[in-house]
Design an enzyme around this catalytic site. Structure first.
Site, PDB file in Angstrom:
ATOM      1  N   HIS A   1      -1.381  -4.827  -5.667  1.00  0.00           N
ATOM      2  CA  HIS A   1      -2.037  -3.581  -5.255  1.00  0.00           C
ATOM      3  C   HIS A   1      -3.531  -3.828  -5.121  1.00  0.00           C
ATOM      4  O   HIS A   1      -4.147  -4.484  -5.964  1.00  0.00           O
ATOM      5  CB  HIS A   1      -1.749  -2.476  -6.288  1.00  0.00           C
ATOM      6  CG  HIS A   1      -2.601  -1.267  -6.065  1.00  0.00           C
ATOM      7  ND1 HIS A   1      -2.729  -0.674  -4.832  1.00  0.00           N
ATOM      8  CD2 HIS A   1      -3.386  -0.543  -6.910  1.00  0.00           C
ATOM      9  CE1 HIS A   1      -3.545   0.355  -4.918  1.00  0.00           C
ATOM     10  NE2 HIS A   1      -3.966   0.460  -6.168  1.00  0.00           N
TER      11      HIS A   1
ATOM     12  N   ASN B   1      -9.278   1.006  -1.462  1.00  0.00           N
ATOM     13  CA  ASN B   1      -8.019   1.254  -2.177  1.00  0.00           C
ATOM     14  C   ASN B   1      -7.208   2.287  -1.384  1.00  0.00           C
ATOM     15  O   ASN B   1      -7.606   3.450  -1.297  1.00  0.00           O
ATOM     16  CB  ASN B   1      -8.350   1.763  -3.584  1.00  0.00           C
ATOM     17  CG  ASN B   1      -7.107   2.043  -4.421  1.00  0.00           C
ATOM     18  OD1 ASN B   1      -5.992   2.088  -3.905  1.00  0.00           O
ATOM     19  ND2 ASN B   1      -7.303   2.247  -5.707  1.00  0.00           N
TER      20      ASN B   1
ATOM     21  N   CYS C   1      -0.066   4.722  -6.917  1.00  0.00           N
ATOM     22  CA  CYS C   1      -0.223   3.390  -6.319  1.00  0.00           C
ATOM     23  C   CYS C   1       1.044   2.543  -6.400  1.00  0.00           C
ATOM     24  O   CYS C   1       1.194   1.574  -5.661  1.00  0.00           O
ATOM     25  CB  CYS C   1      -1.374   2.661  -6.986  1.00  0.00           C
ATOM     26  SG  CYS C   1      -2.892   3.611  -6.928  1.00  0.00           S
TER      27      CYS C   1
END
Ligand code: UT7
Length: 320
Positions: free
Chosen positions: A247, A277, A111
């Site tokens: 994020h 996500n 990520c």
């Protein structure tokens, strides 16, 4: 470095929570209250590499360049169909760049891949190794989901974001750190079919194993700490930051970070409700959307903060 163009691309298939509860023991209520996610985009008949290329082409176009002006391609991803060749070389071919042209490199920092790559690209530009870098973050997270595992399947979505970078003084401050904790998020080669035992003794056939609560706790702690530190290093106050691009893993994580920093909600754009996500693509998707909708303007101060497998935390401040 400075950003001179952004682009993004999303798959057309929208999957809502009720569609998941048709085959998983879950509910719209559980998913929205625990994560904030209502829908996610999932690749169906598209090809992942085409999505990545589309985002790249849009960023190059927005920069007013053509593919042959690019002299370095960096791609952040953890879900390429192939372990090799790397996705950046595939994007190069799809853009019509006929090699041998320039270096291509994939970054696997999960990520944090986009934020960490920006930091690396700054160094490439500062040393004159490159002049116009194409940086793509493309993820097909739904490829590695076990669709029988409600713990993970409801969390992820697919997407791609890209930027074109050239020489400039935009980067104000950055800090990328890793704590070696290989067990908190594990995605192993799906071809490895034998049961998998982590150091903690969780036995599973799933390619993706995540200790959700631990990741949640670490994400909030590391992001809040690193954001405060990087802002101070830059000689700035939190009030000087116009946009906090965090994020997008879970709305509750981002809300906890925001409360810790005591900053107003309007400085924290979100897309996790719509896209789930999307790993390293989540921040460039936010960035491109903010720029195209006119919310992010030239001269604004942007802070990016990401966290994920490793355990890696990355924070970066730049003047757009
Ligand atoms: O991109 C970076 C990587 N990932 C992350 O940042 C994820 C970080 N973690 C999280 O976002 C959250 O921890 C989760 C969303 C993964 C889980 O939320 P939580 O509030 O921490 O839930 P929990 O782990 O405490 O689980 C609560 C219950 C469990 O049942 P029991 O054991 O209490 O009976 C789970 O089995 O919820 C159950 N559960 C579900 N129930 C319905 C887990 N997934 C689901 C589901 N639907 N999809």
């Amino acid at each position: 470095m400075k950003i001179i163009g952004t682009g993004s691309a999303l798959p057309k298939k929208v999957v809502n929570n009720d569609m998941l509860s048709d085959f998983l023991e879950t509910s719209d209520e559980w998913i929205t209250t625990r994560t904030g996610i209502s829908t996610r985009r999932i690749i169906t008949d598209e090809r992942f590499e085409d999505l990545a290329t589309e985002a790249a082409a849009r960023a190059i176009d927005a920069a007013g360049l053509c593919p042959d002006d690019i002299d370095y391609i960096v791609c952040s991803n953890v879900s390429n169909l192939y372990i090799t060749p790397h996705l950046s070389s595939i994007i190069m071919g799809n853009l019509g760049m006929k090699g041998p042209v320039c270096p291509t490199m994939d970054v696997n920092a999960a990520c944090v891949g986009f934020v960490q790559s920006l930091d690396v690209c700054d160094a490439l530009l500062a040393t004159g190794r490159a002049h116009n870098i194409l940086l793509v973050a493309a993820e097909e997270c739904t490829r590695f989901c076990d669709w029988n595992d409600r713990n993970c399947a409801v969390l992820f979505g697919d997407g791609a974001g890209a930027v074109v970078l050239t020489k400039g003084n935009s980067l104000i401050s950055s800090k990328i750190t890793t704590i070696p904790m290989p067990d908190v998020i594990v995605y192993r080669n799906p071809m490895e079919a034998t049961p998998f035992e982590t150091r903690e003794g969780i036995d599973t056939h799933s390619a993706l194993v995540m200790k959700g609560r631990e990741v949640f706790r670490m994400a909030v702690t590391s992001a809040a700490r690193d954001i405060a530190r990087v802002t101070e290093d830059a000689g700035l106050k939190l009030e000087d930051i116009d946009h906090f691009l965090l994020h997008q893993a879970n709305l509750r994580i981002n809300e906890a970070i925001r409360e810790n920093l005591r900053q107003p909600q309007e400085k924290f754009p979100t897309n996790v409700q719509r896209f789930g996500n999307t790993s390293s693509a989540s921040i460039p998707l936010l960035l491109d959307e903010g720029i195209r909708e006119g919310r992010i303007k030239q001269g604004d101060t942007i802070l990016m903060s990401a966290f994920g497998a490793g355990f890696v935390s990355g924070v970066l401040i730049l003047k757009y």
